[in-house]
Design a protein around this motif. Structure first.
Motif, PDB file in Angstrom:
ATOM      1  N   ILE A 131       0.835  -1.203   0.000  1.00 38.15           N
ATOM      2  CA  ILE A 131       0.000   0.000   0.000  1.00 38.15           C
ATOM      3  C   ILE A 131       0.867   1.250   0.000  1.00 38.15           C
ATOM      4  O   ILE A 131       0.647   2.187  -0.782  1.00 38.15           O
ATOM      5  CB  ILE A 131      -0.945  -0.001   1.217  1.00 38.15           C
ATOM      6  CG1 ILE A 131      -2.054  -1.034   1.024  1.00 38.15           C
ATOM      7  CG2 ILE A 131      -1.551   1.391   1.440  1.00 38.15           C
ATOM      8  CD1 ILE A 131      -2.916  -1.242   2.245  1.00 38.15           C
ATOM      9  N   LEU A 132       1.871   1.283   0.869  1.00 36.91           N
ATOM     10  CA  LEU A 132       2.746   2.460   0.941  1.00 36.91           C
ATOM     11  C   LEU A 132       3.493   2.662  -0.372  1.00 36.91           C
ATOM     12  O   LEU A 132       3.641   3.795  -0.844  1.00 36.91           O
ATOM     13  CB  LEU A 132       3.728   2.293   2.099  1.00 36.91           C
ATOM     14  CG  LEU A 132       3.081   2.229   3.494  1.00 36.91           C
ATOM     15  CD1 LEU A 132       4.132   1.962   4.556  1.00 36.91           C
ATOM     16  CD2 LEU A 132       2.321   3.509   3.811  1.00 36.91           C
ATOM     17  N   ALA A 133       3.945   1.550  -0.974  1.00 36.84           N
ATOM     18  CA  ALA A 133       4.622   1.660  -2.269  1.00 36.84           C
ATOM     19  C   ALA A 133       3.668   2.182  -3.333  1.00 36.84           C
ATOM     20  O   ALA A 133       4.043   3.009  -4.171  1.00 36.84           O
ATOM     21  CB  ALA A 133       5.192   0.306  -2.681  1.00 36.84           C
ATOM     22  N   GLY A 134       2.415   1.726  -3.303  1.00 26.41           N
ATOM     23  CA  GLY A 134       1.434   2.187  -4.270  1.00 26.41           C
ATOM     24  C   GLY A 134       1.142   3.669  -4.144  1.00 26.41           C
ATOM     25  O   GLY A 134       0.975   4.372  -5.142  1.00 26.41           O
ATOM     26  N   LEU A 135       1.092   4.171  -2.916  1.00 23.63           N
ATOM     27  CA  LEU A 135       0.883   5.599  -2.707  1.00 23.63           C
ATOM     28  C   LEU A 135       2.079   6.402  -3.203  1.00 23.63           C
ATOM     29  O   LEU A 135       1.932   7.464  -3.817  1.00 23.63           O
ATOM     30  CB  LEU A 135       0.636   5.886  -1.221  1.00 23.63           C
ATOM     31  CG  LEU A 135      -0.677   5.342  -0.644  1.00 23.63           C
ATOM     32  CD1 LEU A 135      -0.697   5.511   0.869  1.00 23.63           C
ATOM     33  CD2 LEU A 135      -1.877   6.039  -1.269  1.00 23.63           C
ATOM     34  N   GLU A 136       3.279   5.891  -2.946  1.00 22.35           N
ATOM     35  CA  GLU A 136       4.483   6.582  -3.391  1.00 22.35           C
ATOM     36  C   GLU A 136       4.580   6.588  -4.918  1.00 22.35           C
ATOM     37  O   GLU A 136       5.036   7.572  -5.510  1.00 22.35           O
ATOM     38  CB  GLU A 136       5.720   5.886  -2.804  1.00 22.35           C
ATOM     39  CG  GLU A 136       5.858   6.011  -1.279  1.00 22.35           C
ATOM     40  CD  GLU A 136       6.434   7.341  -0.853  1.00 22.35           C
ATOM     41  OE1 GLU A 136       6.607   8.234  -1.697  1.00 22.35           O
ATOM     42  OE2 GLU A 136       6.713   7.506   0.354  1.00 22.35           O
ATOM     43  N   GLN A 137       4.151   5.512  -5.557  1.00 19.66           N
ATOM     44  CA  GLN A 137       4.297   5.371  -7.007  1.00 19.66           C
ATOM     45  C   GLN A 137       3.067   5.836  -7.787  1.00 19.66           C
ATOM     46  O   GLN A 137       3.000   5.682  -8.999  1.00 19.66           O
ATOM     47  CB  GLN A 137       4.601   3.911  -7.346  1.00 19.66           C
ATOM     48  CG  GLN A 137       5.904   3.420  -6.764  1.00 19.66           C
ATOM     49  CD  GLN A 137       6.082   1.919  -6.893  1.00 19.66           C
ATOM     50  OE1 GLN A 137       5.255   1.228  -7.495  1.00 19.66           O
ATOM     51  NE2 GLN A 137       7.159   1.398  -6.328  1.00 19.66           N
ATOM     52  N   SER A 264       1.472  -1.910  18.350  1.00 20.91           N
ATOM     53  CA  SER A 264       2.378  -0.786  18.102  1.00 20.91           C
ATOM     54  C   SER A 264       1.974  -0.024  16.844  1.00 20.91           C
ATOM     55  O   SER A 264       2.205   1.180  16.732  1.00 20.91           O
ATOM     56  CB  SER A 264       3.824  -1.275  17.972  1.00 20.91           C
ATOM     57  OG  SER A 264       3.954  -2.172  16.871  1.00 20.91           O
ATOM     58  N   ARG A 265       1.360  -0.717  15.904  1.00 18.66           N
ATOM     59  CA  ARG A 265       0.889  -0.049  14.704  1.00 18.66           C
ATOM     60  C   ARG A 265      -0.512   0.504  14.934  1.00 18.66           C
ATOM     61  O   ARG A 265      -1.262   0.013  15.766  1.00 18.66           O
ATOM     62  CB  ARG A 265       0.869  -1.013  13.511  1.00 18.66           C
ATOM     63  CG  ARG A 265       2.241  -1.464  13.063  1.00 18.66           C
ATOM     64  CD  ARG A 265       2.158  -2.237  11.759  1.00 18.66           C
ATOM     65  NE  ARG A 265       3.463  -2.677  11.299  1.00 18.66           N
ATOM     66  CZ  ARG A 265       3.681  -3.278  10.140  1.00 18.66           C
ATOM     67  NH1 ARG A 265       2.674  -3.499   9.311  1.00 18.66           N
ATOM     68  NH2 ARG A 265       4.892  -3.653   9.799  1.00 18.66           N
ATOM     69  N   LEU A 266      -0.837   1.535  14.164  1.00 14.38           N
ATOM     70  CA  LEU A 266      -2.136   2.188  14.290  1.00 14.38           C
ATOM     71  C   LEU A 266      -2.997   1.879  13.072  1.00 14.38           C
ATOM     72  O   LEU A 266      -2.519   1.882  11.938  1.00 14.38           O
ATOM     73  CB  LEU A 266      -1.958   3.704  14.405  1.00 14.38           C
ATOM     74  CG  LEU A 266      -1.115   4.211  15.575  1.00 14.38           C
ATOM     75  CD1 LEU A 266      -0.955   5.723  15.482  1.00 14.38           C
ATOM     76  CD2 LEU A 266      -1.740   3.818  16.907  1.00 14.38           C
ATOM     77  N   GLY A 267      -4.273   1.633  13.306  1.00 13.34           N
ATOM     78  CA  GLY A 267      -5.202   1.512  12.200  1.00 13.34           C
ATOM     79  C   GLY A 267      -5.457   2.884  11.614  1.00 13.34           C
ATOM     80  O   GLY A 267      -5.721   3.848  12.343  1.00 13.34           O
ATOM     81  N   ALA A 268      -5.374   3.007  10.310  1.00  9.31           N
ATOM     82  CA  ALA A 268      -5.523   4.327   9.699  1.00  9.31           C
ATOM     83  C   ALA A 268      -5.865   4.230   8.228  1.00  9.31           C
ATOM     84  O   ALA A 268      -5.542   3.248   7.551  1.00  9.31           O
ATOM     85  CB  ALA A 268      -4.234   5.130   9.863  1.00  9.31           C
ATOM     86  N   LEU A 269      -6.537   5.261   7.740  1.00  8.85           N
ATOM     87  CA  LEU A 269      -6.639   5.531   6.311  1.00  8.85           C
ATOM     88  C   LEU A 269      -5.504   6.472   5.951  1.00  8.85           C
ATOM     89  O   LEU A 269      -5.194   7.393   6.710  1.00  8.85           O
ATOM     90  CB  LEU A 269      -7.963   6.212   5.974  1.00  8.85           C
ATOM     91  CG  LEU A 269      -9.233   5.375   5.972  1.00  8.85           C
ATOM     92  CD1 LEU A 269     -10.428   6.268   5.661  1.00  8.85           C
ATOM     93  CD2 LEU A 269      -9.146   4.237   4.983  1.00  8.85           C
ATOM     94  N   VAL A 270      -4.873   6.257   4.807  1.00  9.84           N
ATOM     95  CA  VAL A 270      -3.752   7.100   4.400  1.00  9.84           C
ATOM     96  C   VAL A 270      -3.899   7.474   2.933  1.00  9.84           C
ATOM     97  O   VAL A 270      -4.492   6.745   2.138  1.00  9.84           O
ATOM     98  CB  VAL A 270      -2.392   6.389   4.619  1.00  9.84           C
ATOM     99  CG1 VAL A 270      -2.091   6.208   6.081  1.00  9.84           C
ATOM    100  CG2 VAL A 270      -2.355   5.044   3.902  1.00  9.84           C
ATOM    101  N   MET A 271      -3.368   8.647   2.609  1.00 11.14           N
ATOM    102  CA  MET A 271      -3.250   9.046   1.208  1.00 11.14           C
ATOM    103  C   MET A 271      -1.959   9.837   1.076  1.00 11.14           C
ATOM    104  O   MET A 271      -1.300  10.160   2.069  1.00 11.14           O
ATOM    105  CB  MET A 271      -4.450   9.877   0.755  1.00 11.14           C
ATOM    106  CG  MET A 271      -4.493  11.285   1.288  1.00 11.14           C
ATOM    107  SD  MET A 271      -5.849  12.245   0.543  1.00 11.14           S
ATOM    108  CE  MET A 271      -5.405  13.906   1.066  1.00 11.14           C
ATOM    109  N   GLY A 272      -1.571  10.151  -0.149  1.00 11.34           N
ATOM    110  CA  GLY A 272      -0.354  10.912  -0.363  1.00 11.34           C
ATOM    111  C   GLY A 272      -0.467  12.312   0.227  1.00 11.34           C
ATOM    112  O   GLY A 272      -1.553  12.783   0.576  1.00 11.34           O
ATOM    113  N   SER A 273       0.658  12.973   0.366  1.00 13.79           N
ATOM    114  CA  SER A 273       0.653  14.344   0.857  1.00 13.79           C
ATOM    115  C   SER A 273      -0.182  15.217  -0.066  1.00 13.79           C
ATOM    116  O   SER A 273      -0.405  14.883  -1.235  1.00 13.79           O
ATOM    117  CB  SER A 273       2.081  14.888   0.944  1.00 13.79           C
ATOM    118  OG  SER A 273       2.705  14.853  -0.319  1.00 13.79           O
ATOM    119  N   ASP A 274      -0.655  16.342   0.458  1.00 14.68           N
ATOM    120  CA  ASP A 274      -1.574  17.186  -0.305  1.00 14.68           C
ATOM    121  C   ASP A 274      -1.019  17.593  -1.667  1.00 14.68           C
ATOM    122  O   ASP A 274      -1.762  17.780  -2.631  1.00 14.68           O
ATOM    123  CB  ASP A 274      -1.918  18.441   0.508  1.00 14.68           C
ATOM    124  CG  ASP A 274      -2.868  18.122   1.659  1.00 14.68           C
ATOM    125  OD1 ASP A 274      -3.478  17.051   1.617  1.00 14.68           O
ATOM    126  OD2 ASP A 274      -2.982  18.947   2.578  1.00 14.68           O
TER     127      ASP A 274
END
Length: 300
Positions: A131-137, A264-274
């Motif tokens: 997921i993080l790679a997909g947001l970055e790419q 230790s990890r948090l549940g969250a929705l994430v998107m790229g920076s504005d």
């Protein structure tokens, strides 16, 4: 150089195969290959390593690919902004979700469709790293799952409250369970769990190990659906993050909290920076934030 060539390059990076990339772009494989060779000729460098099949990108290809992803994101945003100026938001919101995060985003999807009839959604089950790679790419707009706090600082995120872990069980199991659930009280209970290697399973293994209770599941799966069916059939119990509508809405299935330290990890929705996020991502996030503030319409 044109935008289609950059699109073909990114498709090849995603599918790692000329034929599948061509199919995804709705062109023939010879057409895709020819257009990529034209791009190489225009730039004067080899971008793709070719053998009998796709073998990866050259260093120059990796650099061009990174720039191409940024340019395609900007191009897509331009199209969305023009549509927004016409009073409509259109396009496909690409979402990646960690299956066992147990997020129910259906209220968000429904509300966004009410507001923007031209919006559709693509749902993908993915690991947190993917997921993080997909947001970055720029191959994803929105991600949902468990993330380290320092990771969330790199993205715009909507953190969800810690709700703990529950034991989900079907009819006939309630009377067999102790009044207070602890790792030790579950010894000998037939458990269905996430597969080894998934974050939530690692968390469970660690916490049960600290209590001196090794986990020996009778069923493991990376599919929430299969865990649901096992529990609903009355064949065992599942340990899942609290708040999963997938379990609570099944007839005869109940959930009880299990006393464990927080993850230790948090549940969250994430998107790229504005600066990099698409209008679709921003629109989705705004709807999610609005619904999340209402107790009766929680996202998680």
């Amino acid at each position: 150089m044109d935008i289609k060539q950059l699109h073909y390059l990114c498709a090849l990076a995603e599918h790692r195969h000329f034929g599948r990339a061509a199919q995804a772009c709705c062109v023939t494989q010879p057409t895709l290959s020819m257009r990529l060779r034209q791009l190489e000729q225009d730039l004067g460098v080899a971008l793709v390593r070719r053998g009998k099949q796709f073998e990866g990108f050259t260093p120059e290809g990796e650099m061009v690919l990174a720039r191409a992803r940024v340019l395609l994101g900007q191009y897509q945003n331009l199209r969305l902004e023009v549509d927004a100026m016409k009073g409509r938001l259109t396009g496909t919101v690409r979402l990646g979700l960690v299956p066992l995060s147990c997020m129910d985003l259906s209220p968000v999807l429904a509300r966004m469709r009410q507001q923007h009839q031209g919006v559709s959604f693509e749902m993908n089950d993915m690991t947190a790293d993917d997921i993080l790679a997909g947001l970055e790419q720029n191959t994803l707009d929105i991600g949902g799952g468990f993330f380290e706090p320092e990771v969330l600082s790199r993205f715009r995120s909507l953190a969800l409250p810690e709700q703990g872990v529950v034991l989900a069980y079907g009819a006939g199991w309630g009377e067999r369970l102790p009044s207070q659930l602890t790792p030790r009280s579950l010894t000998g209970l037939p458990l269905c769990l996430p597969k080894t290697g998934m974050y939530f399973r690692h968390y469970l293994d660690t916490r049960f190990g600290q209590a001196g209770v090794p986990l020996q599941p009778v069923l493991t799966s990376n599919s929430v659906y299969r865990l649901m069916r096992w529990v609903h059939a009355g064949l065992g119990c599942a340990l899942v993050p609290a708040g999963s509508v997938l379990f609570s809405e099944l007839p005869g299935v109940q959930c009880r909290p299990l006393a464990l330290p927080a993850m230790s990890r948090l549940g969250a929705l994430v998107m790229g920076s504005d600066g990099r996020a698409s209008l679709l991502a921003k629109g989705f996030f705004e709807v999610a934030a609005e619904l999340w503030q209402r107790p009766e319409s929680r996202v998680f």
